[in-house]
Design a protein around this motif. Structure first.
Motif: not given
Ligand SMILES: Cc1cc2nc3c(=O)[nH]c(=O)nc-3n(C[C@H](O)[C@H](O)[C@H](O)COP(=O)(O)OP(=O)(O)OC[C@H]3O[C@@H](n4cnc5c(N)ncnc54)[C@H](O)[C@@H]3O)c2cc1C
Length: 394
Positions: A87-94
């Protein structure tokens, strides 16, 4: 001289992302809004809000569009830290496909297009998708098989065809559609079009069930039935679509490597912790050479992956197109990370195949990476072709 040291500011940013992912994002990994077609848009927005508050939203985008303007080496450091949770890349929008689309829009789009599409995308107000692949017999590993047509009618192009495996299509605010442009009988070549969504000419006929579940909007099958796009929404120049695809894909396949490296590190941490705690035949699993060697091989391959990624990132920062190096890195990293995830599952025994740890999830997610952004075989084939060209017999 080769200097492998890291800038203290980059270390500080990496540590900030690490803490953010561990403390704020990992708690969402059991959220009921995680569906088999990815996190819901509602969850995505909630995670984006947390990243925005932490000053970490869209860190790859230039500061003009609200990001941190990271170069490729800095992205490698930050995206790996973000990837520690799926979920990290989703959160950072990257995450893909938005991250690759933002990069391409910054490089190729006109100033008006950047305001209309890139700015709201970078701010997380909308998502996007990239529609190139087609069902049989159309474009896949070979984009030259593109069948979707865009026929010029006055100031518009009218697009018809089929697409599939289009990540993030459901709920996207716009699509970048690749089609073969025509002016009457004259073929103008593969071209990219910016299409506002929803649009009755862009029908999502189904969201495809698949092995992975990390991407908001899942993977859509699309019927393009007379989708009208104004000529001002041609991305870049007519006929240059395949060239722009390379501008998007060389860095995009590397950013996938960065994110999945972070996920594999997480799987390795879980497996290591289990092997240190769990006992069998009178000692911990880690003390058994068979298990210790699996974890040692993980450490070796994770390290090699990181070095390969940093090498290509550095080349891109020097202005090289990095095609050859990124092909090599994509093959090596996607295959090595799958081996890492596979070993982690083995070390965990029966627990490995259950959803009780993130390893099962990571194993499924990493498998698909050997196919998208160029299957391993296509990259090997392209590498072999370059060998033939550059080392041709006298
Ligand atoms: C999870 C996921 C997300 C995706 N998201 C998107 C997206 O957002 N947008 C989009 O446009 N596409 C997307 N795709 C599609 C992806 O880009 C294609 O799957 C990929 O390009 C391969 O095309 P294909 O599936 O048609 O395989 P095919 O072209 O049918 O190839 C099948 C296999 O044939 C072999 N092969 C092909 N060519 C060669 C060769 N020259 N030498 C040796 N072997 C070869 C390879 O093993 C390959 O895997 C996604 C795919 C996946 C799995």
């Amino acid at each position: 001289m080769i200097d492998f040291s890291m800038d203290p500011a980059d270390v500080a940013l990496r540590d900030k992302v690490r803490s953010f992912v561990r403390e704020r994002i990992i708690p969402y990994e059991r959220d009921p809004r995680l569906t088999s077609h990815g996190p819901t848009d509602d969850l995505r927005r909630e995670l984006n809000a947390l990243a925005r508050e932490a000053g970490l939203l869209a860190p790859h985008v230039s500061s003009h569009y609200g990001g941190l303007g990271l170069n490729h080496v800095q992205r490698a450091i930050v995206f790996e830290a973000a990837g520690y949770s799926t979920l990290g890349p989703i959160a950072l929008h990257c995450a893909a496909p938005d991250e690759g689309n933002m990069h391409m829009l910054e490089v190729v789009a006109s100033p008006q297009q950047r305001e209309a599409y890139l700015r709201p995308l970078a701010q997380g107000d909308m998502r996007s998708c990239f529609a190139m692949t087609e069902p049989q017999p159309g474009a896949g590993a070979d984009p030259g098989q593109l069948l979707t047509r865009a026929d010029r009618e006055g100031d518009h192009f009218v697009i018809s065809g089929k697409k599939w495996l289009i990540t993030g299509a459901e709920g996207a605010g716009f699509a970048i559609v690749m089609a073969r442009a025509f002016d009457g009988q004259q073929e103008l070549g593969p071209t990219m079009f910016l299409a506002r969504l929803p649009d009755p000419g862009f029908q999502i006929t189904r969201t495809i069930d698949s092995i992975d579940a990390s991407f908001t909007g899942g993977h859509g099958e699309i019927a393009l039935t007379g989708l009208r796009v104004h000529k001002d929404d041609v991305l870049g120049e007519v006929g240059q679509g395949l060239r722009y695809a390379q501008i998007r894909l060389a860095p995009a396949r590397l950013t996938h490597c960065m994110r999945w490296l972070g996920a594999a590190v997480r799987a390795h941490d879980i497996a290591t912790e289990y092997a240190m705690r769990r006992k069998a035949f009178g000692t911990t699993l880690l003390q058994h050479e068979g298990v210790g060697f699996m974890l040692a091989d993980n450490e070796i391959e994770l390290h090699m992956c990181r070095l390969a990624i940093l090498d290509v990132a550095w080349r891109l920062d020097q202005g090289e197109n990095g095609r050859h190096a990124s092909s090599m890195a994509k093959v090596f990293v996607s295959e090595a990370l799958f081996r890492v995830a596979d070993r982690c599952m083995q070390v965990l025994g029966g627990m490995g195949v259950t959803a009780d740890t993130q390893v099962e999830r990571i194993f499924r997610e990493i498998r698909a990476f050997r196919i998208y952004d160029g299957p391993s075989e296509v990259h090997r084939w392209a590498i072999a072709n370059r060998i033939a060209r550059t080392k041709a017999a006298p």
